[in-house]
Design an enzyme around this catalytic site. Structure first.
Site, mmCIF file in Angstrom:
data_model
loop_
_atom_site.group_PDB
_atom_site.id
_atom_site.type_symbol
_atom_site.label_atom_id
_atom_site.label_comp_id
_atom_site.label_asym_id
_atom_site.label_seq_id
_atom_site.Cartn_x
_atom_site.Cartn_y
_atom_site.Cartn_z
ATOM 1 N N HIS A 97 0.814 -1.216 0.000
ATOM 2 C CA HIS A 97 0.000 0.000 0.000
ATOM 3 C C HIS A 97 0.849 1.268 0.000
ATOM 4 C CE1 HIS A 97 -3.391 2.547 0.315
ATOM 5 N NE2 HIS A 97 -4.180 1.741 0.979
ATOM 6 N N ASP B 252 -10.641 -6.363 -18.678
ATOM 7 C CA ASP B 252 -10.839 -7.489 -19.601
ATOM 8 C C ASP B 252 -9.504 -7.823 -20.260
ATOM 9 O OD1 ASP B 252 -11.532 -9.278 -21.595
ATOM 10 O OD2 ASP B 252 -13.167 -8.051 -22.407
#
Length: 457
Positions: A165, A400
């Protein structure tokens, strides 16, 4: 990584950018925005994909395409292939890339139920642990990202991504994932310009040396001069259940109309407050549901949320800036107000006010953020505020890779009863998906409260 009975390891390899392909900086210092998260638990996201057809081979087609496109993507995201280190001569940790560095990719097979795991229903949080990789982290260095691709019994596969993070916020990590997906489809070495990451650290204005201040706060924890890069994890709560709820367009519209109708009847109604964001409405509703679940009539309920500072700083930071650029909003809510008939109006007003305050002064109080974050990270038990992971604005369902859009996206690291994860949705009727984690009896009660609230309006 532990070898679970349901998981068969096929391969663990290192994916590196093409040789001599360094087109971005090979060394990158952390900013004060990054340092807030230095030892915070890593972010884990899991993407489920159905096989487009039975004729496509997972091992001969899908995995090689993912590896080759990842390598091409890394030449534009070189820091992801490197390591976080804290040199003795440096005031702050630095991401360094050396020729030959790369990202760890695990390939595995699971006998888990693909459609159960990728559903919205009740699932044990432990069922997801073996589908996301552990991040290689040591005292003196830490990997930036790790990836795992897992096949499920001829039904589909998942891509698990764990990232540090302190290197990436949600916008930067989503940009990387979408660039990787585009490379996989186009088999091109150049992503679209809008997704090219910007590494210029001078964009983050730090005239008061907040980076050094935050770094010292970390060094003073279990210090002095503690430069450890080990991460701190919250205690595991056994038996937690994960479920996904949806805010539909109809839900949001219904709540919005109800709030406005109530406000209009008020003599002091301010027409300028009639524009309420979907975020404020949805999170206010979650706060009310939480207050009803806990049933406490006295005391306070805290709600904390992260907001993108790129559009709030002056001058603004470009959206393709690589790294963390988050500020926090803190909302203190009186429980007795939340439990009243107009509790959602009260919560919505307070959350909207906190958002406006960030728009007017995103860095107010930032001199204290480093010490606050370092203390909370070392004792997660003190953090009893409702908080969020993710955002529906990231558009994760657009990732995708050429095999269709994800069937489901989960933020696995959001694994606390006080965390809600927010994403967009594959369902066109939904504004956003809400990931909820609780013990089973509390989950059943929370889902009932969540659904009944819409019916009672």
């Amino acid at each position: 990584m532990a070898n679970f009975p349901s998981l068969k390891l096929i391969d663990v390899c290192k994916v590196s950018p093409p040789p001599a392909a360094a087109v971005v900086p090979s060394s990158l210092p952390l900013t004060f925005f990054d340092l807030l998260w230095l030892r915070f638990l890593p972010t884990q996201r899991l993407f489920f994909y159905e096989f487009p057809s039975n004729e496509i081979s997972f091992h001969d087609v899908i995995v090689p395409k993912l590896k080759s496109s990842l390598s091409l993507t890394l030449q534009h995201y070189l820091p992801l292939a490197g390591n976080l280190v804290w040199p003795s001569q440096s005031d702050v940790p630095v991401i360094e890339f050396h020729e030959g560095d790369g990202v760890s990719m695990t390939v595995a097979e699971s006998d888990g139920d693909f459609y159960h795991l990728s559903s919205n229903g009740f699932r044990k949080v432990s069922e997801f642990h073996h589908l996301v990789p552990e991040l290689p982290v040591f005292h003196d260095r830490a990997a930036v990202i790790a990836i795992q691709v897992t096949k499920f019994q001829n039904e589909g596969f998942s891509i698990g991504i764990t990232h540090h993070h302190a290197i990436l916020d949600g916008r930067s990590s989503t940009s990387f994932i979408k660039s990787w997906a585009q490379m996989c489809i186009e088999e091109s070495s150049v992503p679209i310009s809008e997704q090219m990451p910007l590494y210029d650290r001078s964009i983050i204005n730090d005239p008061k040396d907040f980076a050094k201040l935050y770094a010292k706060a970390w060094q003073d924890i279990e210090g002095p001069n503690n430069r450890s890069l080990n991460l701190k994890f919250p205690k595991t709560i056994p038996g937690l259940i994960r479920s996904t709820l949806e805010f539909t367009h109809q839900n949001i519209q219904k709540l919005n109309e109800w709030i406005l109708n109530k406000k209009i009847k008020n003599e002091n109604f301010d027409s300028s407050s009639s524009d309420i964001s979907s975020f404020a409405i949805a999170t206010a509703y979650l706060c009310v549901c939480t207050a009803k679940l806990e049933g406490l009539k006295e005391g306070e309920l805290w709600f904390v949320f992260a907001a993108d500072a790129r559009i709030r700083l002056k001058p603004q930071v470009p959206l393709n800036y690589f790294g963390n650029c988050l500020v926090a909003g803190f909302v203190r809510l009186e429980r007795f107000e939340l439990l009243r008939e107009n509790g959602i109006i009260f919560a919505c007003d307070e959350i909207s006010k906190a958002i406006r305050n960030l728009d007017g002064g995103a860095l107010n109080g930032c001199e204290n953020w480093g010490s606050i974050m370092s203390q909370l990270t070392y004792d997660y038990s003190e953090t009893q505020a409702i908080s969020l992971a993710g955002s529906p604005r990231f558009g994760v369902y657009n990732a995708d890779f050429g095999f269709g859009k994800p069937k489901k996206v989960e933020i696995v690291s959001a694994e606390s009863p006080y965390f809600f994860s927010l994403t967009d949705s594959r369902n066109s009727d939904a504004v956003m998906e809400i990931g909820v984690v609780k013990e089973r009896d509390e989950m059943e009660a929370f889902v009932a409260i969540f659904n009944q609230g819409f019916e009672s309006i």
